[in-house]
Design a protein around this motif. Structure first.
Motif, mmCIF file in Angstrom:
data_model
loop_
_atom_site.group_PDB
_atom_site.id
_atom_site.type_symbol
_atom_site.label_atom_id
_atom_site.label_comp_id
_atom_site.label_asym_id
_atom_site.label_seq_id
_atom_site.Cartn_x
_atom_site.Cartn_y
_atom_site.Cartn_z
ATOM 1 N N THR A 10 -0.624 -15.234 -65.661
ATOM 2 C CA THR A 10 0.035 -16.346 -65.273
ATOM 3 C C THR A 10 -1.682 -17.201 -64.751
ATOM 4 O OG1 THR A 10 -0.307 -16.485 -62.610
ATOM 5 C CG2 THR A 10 1.470 -16.088 -63.925
ATOM 6 N N ARG A 11 -2.921 -16.423 -64.961
ATOM 7 C CA ARG A 11 -3.646 -16.987 -64.988
ATOM 8 C C ARG A 11 -4.475 -17.783 -63.601
ATOM 9 N NH1 ARG A 11 -7.170 -17.126 -69.844
ATOM 10 N NH2 ARG A 11 -5.721 -16.140 -71.556
ATOM 11 N N ARG A 12 -3.478 -17.386 -62.105
ATOM 12 C CA ARG A 12 -3.721 -17.875 -61.211
ATOM 13 C C ARG A 12 -5.387 -17.596 -60.756
ATOM 14 N NH1 ARG A 12 -2.695 -13.931 -57.158
ATOM 15 N NH2 ARG A 12 -0.802 -11.995 -57.944
ATOM 16 N N PRO A 13 -5.250 -18.555 -59.635
ATOM 17 C CA PRO A 13 -6.409 -18.129 -58.640
ATOM 18 C C PRO A 13 -6.279 -16.516 -57.985
ATOM 19 C CG PRO A 13 -6.003 -20.165 -58.826
ATOM 20 C CD PRO A 13 -4.671 -19.551 -59.393
ATOM 21 N N TRP A 14 -7.628 -15.703 -57.956
ATOM 22 C CA TRP A 14 -7.571 -14.696 -56.785
ATOM 23 C C TRP A 14 -6.979 -15.411 -55.696
ATOM 24 C CZ3 TRP A 14 -7.427 -9.842 -57.544
ATOM 25 C CH2 TRP A 14 -7.382 -8.948 -56.427
ATOM 26 N N THR A 15 -6.649 -14.897 -54.834
ATOM 27 C CA THR A 15 -6.417 -15.093 -53.628
ATOM 28 C C THR A 15 -6.577 -14.277 -52.059
ATOM 29 O OG1 THR A 15 -3.889 -14.165 -52.987
ATOM 30 C CG2 THR A 15 -4.444 -16.630 -54.323
ATOM 31 N N ARG A 54 -11.836 -1.538 -55.980
ATOM 32 C CA ARG A 54 -12.187 -2.719 -55.249
ATOM 33 C C ARG A 54 -13.468 -3.102 -54.916
ATOM 34 N NH1 ARG A 54 -10.209 -5.539 -50.890
ATOM 35 N NH2 ARG A 54 -10.826 -4.674 -48.563
ATOM 36 N N ALA A 55 -14.446 -2.598 -55.196
ATOM 37 C CA ALA A 55 -15.355 -2.166 -55.162
ATOM 38 C C ALA A 55 -15.970 -3.945 -56.729
ATOM 39 C CB ALA A 55 -16.935 -2.206 -54.924
ATOM 40 N N ARG A 56 -15.523 -3.130 -57.704
ATOM 41 C CA ARG A 56 -16.157 -3.838 -58.851
ATOM 42 C C ARG A 56 -15.120 -5.477 -58.763
ATOM 43 N NH1 ARG A 56 -17.102 -1.271 -63.275
ATOM 44 N NH2 ARG A 56 -17.495 -3.653 -64.305
ATOM 45 N N VAL A 57 -13.944 -5.224 -57.883
ATOM 46 C CA VAL A 57 -13.063 -6.975 -57.853
ATOM 47 C C VAL A 57 -13.974 -7.403 -56.739
ATOM 48 C CG1 VAL A 57 -11.223 -7.132 -56.355
ATOM 49 C CG2 VAL A 57 -11.068 -5.618 -58.209
ATOM 50 N N ARG A 58 -14.514 -7.109 -55.787
ATOM 51 C CA ARG A 58 -15.118 -7.377 -54.859
ATOM 52 C C ARG A 58 -16.660 -8.533 -55.864
ATOM 53 N NH1 ARG A 58 -16.522 -4.476 -50.901
ATOM 54 N NH2 ARG A 58 -14.727 -3.177 -51.313
ATOM 55 N N LYS A 59 -17.299 -7.796 -57.055
ATOM 56 C CA LYS A 59 -18.349 -8.354 -57.791
ATOM 57 C C LYS A 59 -17.895 -9.348 -59.014
ATOM 58 C CE LYS A 59 -20.984 -3.906 -55.222
ATOM 59 N NZ LYS A 59 -21.514 -3.669 -56.224
ATOM 60 N N ALA A 60 -16.889 -9.240 -58.649
ATOM 61 C CA ALA A 60 -15.864 -10.168 -59.916
ATOM 62 C C ALA A 60 -16.660 -11.378 -59.757
ATOM 63 C CB ALA A 60 -14.913 -9.620 -60.799
ATOM 64 N N PRO A 61 -16.963 -12.371 -61.083
ATOM 65 C CA PRO A 61 -17.256 -13.142 -61.056
ATOM 66 C C PRO A 61 -16.352 -14.481 -60.957
ATOM 67 C CG PRO A 61 -17.908 -12.496 -63.116
ATOM 68 C CD PRO A 61 -17.449 -11.865 -62.502
ATOM 69 N N GLU A 110 -10.078 -14.238 -63.181
ATOM 70 C CA GLU A 110 -9.510 -14.138 -64.285
ATOM 71 C C GLU A 110 -10.101 -12.277 -64.173
ATOM 72 O OE1 GLU A 110 -9.411 -14.028 -69.412
ATOM 73 O OE2 GLU A 110 -10.264 -15.752 -67.821
ATOM 74 N N SER A 111 -11.173 -12.256 -64.262
ATOM 75 C CA SER A 111 -12.254 -10.800 -64.376
ATOM 76 C C SER A 111 -12.066 -10.515 -62.686
ATOM 77 C CB SER A 111 -13.768 -11.036 -63.557
ATOM 78 O OG SER A 111 -14.326 -11.387 -65.076
ATOM 79 N N LYS A 112 -11.035 -10.209 -61.370
ATOM 80 C CA LYS A 112 -11.254 -10.273 -60.567
ATOM 81 C C LYS A 112 -9.249 -9.359 -60.565
ATOM 82 C CE LYS A 112 -13.013 -12.678 -56.926
ATOM 83 N NZ LYS A 112 -14.306 -11.678 -56.260
ATOM 84 N N HIS A 113 -8.587 -9.743 -61.153
ATOM 85 C CA HIS A 113 -7.344 -9.922 -61.453
ATOM 86 C C HIS A 113 -7.817 -8.505 -63.024
ATOM 87 C CE1 HIS A 113 -5.145 -12.055 -59.342
ATOM 88 N NE2 HIS A 113 -5.594 -13.687 -59.794
ATOM 89 N N LYS A 114 -8.294 -8.280 -63.810
ATOM 90 C CA LYS A 114 -8.288 -7.741 -64.842
ATOM 91 C C LYS A 114 -8.527 -5.922 -64.328
ATOM 92 C CE LYS A 114 -8.845 -10.660 -68.325
ATOM 93 N NZ LYS A 114 -9.391 -11.015 -70.030
ATOM 94 N N ARG A 115 -10.032 -6.434 -63.344
ATOM 95 C CA ARG A 115 -10.307 -5.347 -62.797
ATOM 96 C C ARG A 115 -9.734 -4.528 -61.700
ATOM 97 N NH1 ARG A 115 -17.211 -6.890 -61.973
ATOM 98 N NH2 ARG A 115 -17.567 -7.242 -63.874
ATOM 99 N N ALA A 116 -8.719 -5.148 -61.029
ATOM 100 C CA ALA A 116 -7.982 -4.676 -60.180
ATOM 101 C C ALA A 116 -7.080 -3.872 -60.899
ATOM 102 C CB ALA A 116 -6.697 -5.867 -59.858
ATOM 103 N N LEU A 117 -6.048 -4.223 -61.987
ATOM 104 C CA LEU A 117 -4.585 -3.538 -62.599
ATOM 105 C C LEU A 117 -6.011 -2.922 -63.666
ATOM 106 C CD1 LEU A 117 -2.669 -4.091 -64.243
ATOM 107 C CD2 LEU A 117 -3.351 -5.241 -65.948
ATOM 108 N N ILE A 118 -7.120 -2.399 -64.461
ATOM 109 C CA ILE A 118 -7.393 -1.140 -64.328
ATOM 110 C C ILE A 118 -7.700 0.034 -63.708
ATOM 111 C CG2 ILE A 118 -9.466 -0.628 -65.673
ATOM 112 C CD1 ILE A 118 -9.577 -3.100 -67.273
ATOM 113 N N PHE A 119 -8.189 -0.237 -62.033
ATOM 114 C CA PHE A 119 -8.583 0.790 -62.058
ATOM 115 C C PHE A 119 -7.415 1.014 -60.541
ATOM 116 C CE2 PHE A 119 -13.112 -0.388 -62.738
ATOM 117 C CZ PHE A 119 -13.737 -0.016 -62.808
ATOM 118 N N PHE A 120 -6.452 -0.234 -60.348
ATOM 119 C CA PHE A 120 -5.454 0.382 -59.228
ATOM 120 C C PHE A 120 -4.349 1.101 -60.570
ATOM 121 C CE2 PHE A 120 -6.523 -3.478 -56.632
ATOM 122 C CZ PHE A 120 -7.677 -2.167 -55.618
ATOM 123 N N GLY A 121 -4.355 0.804 -61.475
ATOM 124 C CA GLY A 121 -3.530 1.727 -62.553
ATOM 125 C C GLY A 121 -4.139 3.100 -62.976
#
Length: 154
Positions: free
Chosen positions: A33-38, A108-115, A118-129
């Motif tokens: 949905t391209r929603r903001p990271w919350t 989780r660390a990579r998500v926090r550093k994402a700019p 969109e990048s946060k959600h993608k990184r969360a999906l990849i690493f948590f998956g």
């Protein structure tokens, strides 16, 4: 003490899996949905890694101090390396779980550093998956070399 911690470790797996699914579902929703990271997205990752950390603590206590399976493996590691439940619990299960925990924490660390979101959600999906995949491969399911009940203690 051993039985109590083993039951807790067995039941806590369900909390870990639910937390993983929640974090992954939030990541998928964010990507689609391209929603903001919350803050709720962040908390989902925090709950997942926290549940993993608690599971790891209980697992380490069992592994190092209480488990008769690992104690027998420590006596003769060469014999423990033969395929079967002793090798599963002495090597395969802990190594897989350490890899899963590392993936979740790195994610989780990579998500926090994402700019951006969109990048946060993608990184969360990849690493948590990936973490969930390794978890599922390393859990002692009722079938397999480390066969254990789905609901220990019942």
């Amino acid at each position: 003490m051993y039985d109590l911690l083993l039951i807790a470790h067995s039941w806590l797996r369900w909390l870990v899996l639910l937390a993983a699914l929640a974090a992954i579902a939030r990541a998928i929703g964010g990507v689609n949905t391209r929603r903001p990271w919350t803050p709720l997205d962040d908390r989902a990752g925090l709950w997942f890694t926290s549940a993993l950390d608690l599971q790891m603590l209980i697992g380490l206590i069992l592994y190092v101090f209480l488990s008769p399976v690992t104690q027998s493996a420590f006596v003769d590691m060469a014999a423990a390396m033969r395929p079967g439940p002793i090798r599963f619990f002495a090597v395969e299960h802990p190594v897989g779980m350490i890899v899963a925990i590392a993936l979740a924490h790195v994610g989780r660390a990579r998500v926090r550093k994402a700019p951006d979101s969109e990048s946060k959600h993608k990184r969360a999906l990849i690493f948590f998956g990936l973490s969930l995949l390794v978890l599922l491969l390393s859990i002692p399911w009722p079938i397999g070399p480390g066969a254990r009940s789905l609901f220990r203690g019942l």
